[in-house]
Design a protein around this motif. Structure first.
Motif, PDB file in Angstrom:
ATOM      1  N   LYS A 207      11.350  36.769  58.501  1.00  0.00           N
ATOM      2  CA  LYS A 207      11.586  38.030  57.796  1.00  0.00           C
ATOM      3  C   LYS A 207      11.402  39.221  58.732  1.00  0.00           C
ATOM      4  O   LYS A 207      12.180  40.169  58.698  1.00  0.00           O
ATOM      5  CB  LYS A 207      10.658  38.160  56.584  1.00  0.00           C
ATOM      6  CG  LYS A 207      11.056  37.292  55.429  1.00  0.00           C
ATOM      7  CD  LYS A 207      10.102  37.473  54.259  1.00  0.00           C
ATOM      8  CE  LYS A 207      10.444  36.533  53.125  1.00  0.00           C
ATOM      9  NZ  LYS A 207       9.534  36.680  51.996  1.00  0.00           N
TER      10      LYS A 207
ATOM     11  N   GLU B 288      14.399  39.429  61.072  1.00  0.00           N
ATOM     12  CA  GLU B 288      15.570  39.966  60.378  1.00  0.00           C
ATOM     13  C   GLU B 288      15.431  41.477  60.159  1.00  0.00           C
ATOM     14  O   GLU B 288      16.392  42.226  60.343  1.00  0.00           O
ATOM     15  CB  GLU B 288      15.770  39.245  59.052  1.00  0.00           C
ATOM     16  CG  GLU B 288      16.262  37.827  59.210  1.00  0.00           C
ATOM     17  CD  GLU B 288      16.328  37.072  57.891  1.00  0.00           C
ATOM     18  OE1 GLU B 288      16.176  37.697  56.824  1.00  0.00           O
ATOM     19  OE2 GLU B 288      16.535  35.854  57.947  1.00  0.00           O
ATOM     20  N   LYS B 289      14.254  41.914  59.763  1.00  0.00           N
ATOM     21  CA  LYS B 289      14.005  43.344  59.547  1.00  0.00           C
ATOM     22  C   LYS B 289      14.180  44.112  60.849  1.00  0.00           C
ATOM     23  O   LYS B 289      14.821  45.166  60.882  1.00  0.00           O
ATOM     24  CB  LYS B 289      12.604  43.553  58.979  1.00  0.00           C
ATOM     25  CG  LYS B 289      12.277  44.986  58.667  1.00  0.00           C
ATOM     26  CD  LYS B 289      10.883  45.111  58.072  1.00  0.00           C
ATOM     27  CE  LYS B 289      10.527  46.560  57.833  1.00  0.00           C
ATOM     28  NZ  LYS B 289       9.168  46.718  57.320  1.00  0.00           N
ATOM     29  N   THR B 290      13.609  43.579  61.924  1.00  0.00           N
ATOM     30  CA  THR B 290      13.727  44.225  63.230  1.00  0.00           C
ATOM     31  C   THR B 290      15.186  44.258  63.681  1.00  0.00           C
ATOM     32  O   THR B 290      15.664  45.281  64.174  1.00  0.00           O
ATOM     33  CB  THR B 290      12.857  43.491  64.272  1.00  0.00           C
ATOM     34  OG1 THR B 290      11.505  43.537  63.841  1.00  0.00           O
ATOM     35  CG2 THR B 290      12.976  44.129  65.638  1.00  0.00           C
ATOM     36  N   ALA B 291      15.893  43.155  63.497  1.00  0.00           N
ATOM     37  CA  ALA B 291      17.298  43.092  63.904  1.00  0.00           C
ATOM     38  C   ALA B 291      18.142  44.120  63.163  1.00  0.00           C
ATOM     39  O   ALA B 291      18.975  44.805  63.768  1.00  0.00           O
ATOM     40  CB  ALA B 291      17.851  41.692  63.673  1.00  0.00           C
ATOM     41  N   SER B 292      17.928  44.268  61.879  1.00  0.00           N
ATOM     42  CA  SER B 292      18.727  45.226  61.124  1.00  0.00           C
ATOM     43  C   SER B 292      18.357  46.653  61.509  1.00  0.00           C
ATOM     44  O   SER B 292      19.217  47.523  61.606  1.00  0.00           O
ATOM     45  CB  SER B 292      18.591  44.990  59.621  1.00  0.00           C
ATOM     46  OG  SER B 292      17.565  45.712  59.057  1.00  0.00           O
ATOM     47  N   ARG B 293      17.082  46.889  61.790  1.00  0.00           N
ATOM     48  CA  ARG B 293      16.646  48.225  62.221  1.00  0.00           C
ATOM     49  C   ARG B 293      17.268  48.575  63.571  1.00  0.00           C
ATOM     50  O   ARG B 293      17.787  49.674  63.766  1.00  0.00           O
ATOM     51  CB  ARG B 293      15.129  48.265  62.322  1.00  0.00           C
ATOM     52  CG  ARG B 293      14.597  49.603  62.776  1.00  0.00           C
ATOM     53  CD  ARG B 293      13.084  49.630  62.706  1.00  0.00           C
ATOM     54  NE  ARG B 293      12.606  50.863  63.295  1.00  0.00           N
ATOM     55  CZ  ARG B 293      11.653  50.950  64.178  1.00  0.00           C
ATOM     56  NH1 ARG B 293      11.037  49.855  64.581  1.00  0.00           N
ATOM     57  NH2 ARG B 293      11.287  52.102  64.670  1.00  0.00           N
TER      58      ARG B 293
ATOM     59  N   GLN C 180      20.608  44.433  72.137  1.00  0.00           N
ATOM     60  CA  GLN C 180      21.194  43.376  71.315  1.00  0.00           C
ATOM     61  C   GLN C 180      20.774  41.998  71.808  1.00  0.00           C
ATOM     62  O   GLN C 180      20.472  41.107  71.015  1.00  0.00           O
ATOM     63  CB  GLN C 180      22.715  43.493  71.293  1.00  0.00           C
ATOM     64  CG  GLN C 180      23.188  44.722  70.563  1.00  0.00           C
ATOM     65  CD  GLN C 180      24.688  44.887  70.610  1.00  0.00           C
ATOM     66  OE1 GLN C 180      25.353  44.474  71.556  1.00  0.00           O
ATOM     67  NE2 GLN C 180      25.231  45.506  69.583  1.00  0.00           N
TER      68      GLN C 180
ATOM     69  N   LYS D  31      15.035  36.599  67.716  1.00  0.00           N
ATOM     70  CA  LYS D  31      15.426  35.800  66.561  1.00  0.00           C
ATOM     71  C   LYS D  31      15.357  34.306  66.867  1.00  0.00           C
ATOM     72  O   LYS D  31      15.051  33.508  65.994  1.00  0.00           O
ATOM     73  CB  LYS D  31      16.852  36.152  66.113  1.00  0.00           C
ATOM     74  CG  LYS D  31      16.948  37.391  65.298  1.00  0.00           C
ATOM     75  CD  LYS D  31      18.381  37.591  64.884  1.00  0.00           C
ATOM     76  CE  LYS D  31      18.477  38.268  63.570  1.00  0.00           C
ATOM     77  NZ  LYS D  31      19.867  38.407  63.130  1.00  0.00           N
TER      78      LYS D  31
ATOM     79  N   ALA E 175      19.978  47.234  64.924  1.00  0.00           N
ATOM     80  CA  ALA E 175      21.424  47.332  64.781  1.00  0.00           C
ATOM     81  C   ALA E 175      21.846  48.694  64.256  1.00  0.00           C
ATOM     82  O   ALA E 175      22.849  49.262  64.699  1.00  0.00           O
ATOM     83  CB  ALA E 175      21.938  46.226  63.859  1.00  0.00           C
ATOM     84  N   SER E 176      21.071  49.252  63.346  1.00  0.00           N
ATOM     85  CA  SER E 176      21.423  50.559  62.798  1.00  0.00           C
ATOM     86  C   SER E 176      21.239  51.675  63.824  1.00  0.00           C
ATOM     87  O   SER E 176      21.911  52.700  63.769  1.00  0.00           O
ATOM     88  CB  SER E 176      20.609  50.849  61.539  1.00  0.00           C
ATOM     89  OG  SER E 176      19.251  51.033  61.859  1.00  0.00           O
TER      90      SER E 176
END
Length: 79
Positions: free
Chosen positions: A8, A11-16, A67, A74, A18-19
Motif C-alpha cells: 500500500k 502504491e501510494k508513493t508511486a501515485s504521488r 520513475q 515497488k 507520478a502526479s
C-alpha cells in the motif's frame, strides 16, 4: 510492516510521484529523490550503495530517474 502495508505504501508513493513527475526534469539529485519518495537522504544513499535503487553516475554526481526509483521500490528495492 506487513507485506500488505508495504505494498500500500509503495502504491501510494508511486501515485504521488507520478502526479509530480509531469513538471520534473528526467534526472534528479538525491535530495529531490528523497523528497519525492518520502525517504530520507541517508536511506537513499544506503539503498544506492546496496544496489537497491538504480542511479546514474556523472562524474562525482549521483543522479536518479524518479520513475525507475519508484519501479525499483515497488519490486522491493531490486534493480
Amino acid at each position: 510492516m506487513t507485506p500488505e502495508e508495504i505494498e500500500k505504501l509503495a502504491e501510494k508513493t508511486a501515485s504521488r510521484v507520478a502526479s509530480i513527475l509531469a513538471d520534473q526534469p528526467c534526472l534528479v539529485g538525491r535530495e529531490r529523490t528523497a523528497k519525492l519518495t518520502s525517504l530520507s537522504v541517508p536511506t537513499i544513499d544506503r539503498m544506492t550503495r546496496a544496489g537497491e535503487i538504480p542511479c546514474i553516475r556523472r562524474g562525482s554526481r549521483v543522479l536518479y530517474d524518479p520513475q525507475e526509483v519508484v519501479a525499483a521500490l515497488k519490486r522491493g528495492g531490486k534493480k
